[in-house]
Scaffold this active site. Structure first.
Site, mmCIF file in Angstrom:
data_model
loop_
_atom_site.group_PDB
_atom_site.id
_atom_site.type_symbol
_atom_site.label_atom_id
_atom_site.label_comp_id
_atom_site.label_asym_id
_atom_site.label_seq_id
_atom_site.Cartn_x
_atom_site.Cartn_y
_atom_site.Cartn_z
ATOM 1 C CG ASN A 155 25.252 31.945 24.895
ATOM 2 O OD1 ASN A 155 24.797 31.207 24.041
ATOM 3 N ND2 ASN A 155 26.560 32.038 25.147
ATOM 4 C CB SER A 199 32.450 34.479 14.452
ATOM 5 O OG SER A 199 31.833 33.882 15.572
ATOM 6 C CG ASP A 239 32.778 36.512 17.695
ATOM 7 O OD1 ASP A 239 34.008 36.666 17.654
ATOM 8 O OD2 ASP A 239 32.232 35.402 17.795
ATOM 9 C CB SER A 252 29.581 30.375 -6.747
ATOM 10 O OG SER A 252 30.631 30.508 -7.677
ATOM 11 N N GLY A 271 27.672 30.364 13.255
ATOM 12 C CA GLY A 271 28.578 29.264 12.971
ATOM 13 C C GLY A 271 29.723 29.594 12.022
ATOM 14 N NE ARG A 272 29.674 33.571 7.429
ATOM 15 C CZ ARG A 272 29.351 34.479 6.515
ATOM 16 N NH1 ARG A 272 28.265 35.239 6.670
ATOM 17 N NH2 ARG A 272 30.110 34.656 5.448
ATOM 18 C CG HIS A 308 24.052 29.328 21.364
ATOM 19 N ND1 HIS A 308 25.151 30.106 21.680
ATOM 20 C CD2 HIS A 308 24.312 28.785 20.136
ATOM 21 C CE1 HIS A 308 26.029 30.023 20.701
ATOM 22 N NE2 HIS A 308 25.550 29.235 19.743
ATOM 23 C CB SER A 360 26.159 31.141 17.026
ATOM 24 O OG SER A 360 25.902 29.765 16.796
#
Length: 314
Positions: free
Chosen positions: A200, A196, A231, A150, A190-191, A186, A188
């Site tokens: 920083n 994730s 993470d 998809s 966002g997951r 920062h 990231s």
């Protein structure tokens, strides 16, 4: 005495003539008789002002390049790669904190784009020419050709930052040091876990130039996180402690080389932009190493992509 009076008359005549010309709005014509009297020194010849350099324009380092507050300016390159090929897609990302993730059948070819801008929040701080900036960069990888899953966005990295720019002017090894940036960034994706990724950093960036060549050196330090919330605890081992970017302009073409150096886990990136029509440029990007994206920070691959570019490094 008769001779002295005769000598004074021409000077008195010139003075009266100059006063009359000024009174009638002809100050320019009055300059000559006043100069002959020694009342007005002759004008100094105008000196040509050198045009601002590329780094000065991008970072507003000189008074003539200032554009005020809260206007959106370019930051890092803004581009769209219609096709980006990887020789080793990362279909099962893992970290020491998240050793397992479901494998996803990725295409080797995907699209990539990057948005980047900055705004100046304050200028001439601390009694100097220091400026305060806020910046934002977003890079996305899109499996647009993968209809079997998809056509999802494989990864999007978000990078807000805030930094102070201090203009400088000194010579070092044939280059002119033009600025120092001190910043907090920062980054990231966002997951949610287990995908994730974030970190920083504080950094210092040094900008140098000579003619059509610019060099940006940026050492950084990762701010520590709670071990239970980290993470990617080994990210510095792959992304290193800084990067160096060299940029060269030849006419409207621009070439750049970016390097991150870390024992066994470095990365190198080369780009080339060339004019197509007015501000629109073609863009080619080649990458080899670790960490082209956050999800791939510990994954080595070689990628090459081609597309268009709207904003270059300089």
């Amino acid at each position: 005495m008769k001779t002295a009076r005769n000598c004074a008359r021409p000077s008195l005549t010139r003075l009266l003539l100059a006063i009359c010309l000024v009174a009638t709005g002809r100050a320019g014509l009055a300059a000559e008789p006043l100069q002959q009297l020694g009342a007005v020194p002759p004008p100094e010849p105008a000196t040509a002002t050198a045009p601002p350099t590329a780094l000065s324009v991008r970072w507003e380092l000189d008074p003539q390049t200032k554009q005020g507050l809260w206007a959106v300016r370019p930051h890092q390159p803004l581009f769209i790669l219609a096709a980006r090929y990887s020789n080793n897609p990362n279909d099962s990302p893992q970290t020491p904190s998240h050793p397992l993730s479901a494998a996803v059948p990725l295409d080797s070819t995907e699209a990539e784009f990057q948005l980047s801008f900055k705004v100046k929040a304050a200028e001439n701080l601390f009694g100097s020419r220091a400026d305060l900036w806020a910046g934002y960069t977003q890079q996305s990888q899109w499996q647009v050709y993968n209809g079997g899953i998809s056509r999802p966005f494989r990864e999007t990295d978000y990078q807000p930052e805030i930094f102070l720019t201090f203009p400088t002017h000194y010579e070092l090894l044939g280059l002119t040091g033009r600025f120092v940036n001190l910043g907090l960034v920062h980054q990231s994706n966002g997951r949610a876990d287990p995908l994730s990724r974030s970190w920083n950093r504080i950094y210092a960036q040094f900008g140098f130039e000579r003619g059509n060549f610019a060099l940006l050196m940026r050492p950084w330090y990762r701010l520590k996180e709670n071990a239970a919330d980290d993470d990617n605890p080994d990210i510095v081992g792959y992304m290193g402690h800084g990067d160096v970017t060299a940029i060269y302009q030849r006419g409207r073409q621009e070439f750049s080389l970016l390097g991150r150096f870390n024992a066994g886990h470095g990365a190198a990136q080369a780009t080339w932009s060339f004019p197509i029509q007015e501000r629109l440029k073609g863009y080619v990007k080649l990458f080899r190493g670790y960490g082209e994206t956050l999800i791939d920070y510990n994954w080595i691959q070689t990628t090459i992509g081609a597309g268009i570019l709207l904003v270059d490094w300089l």
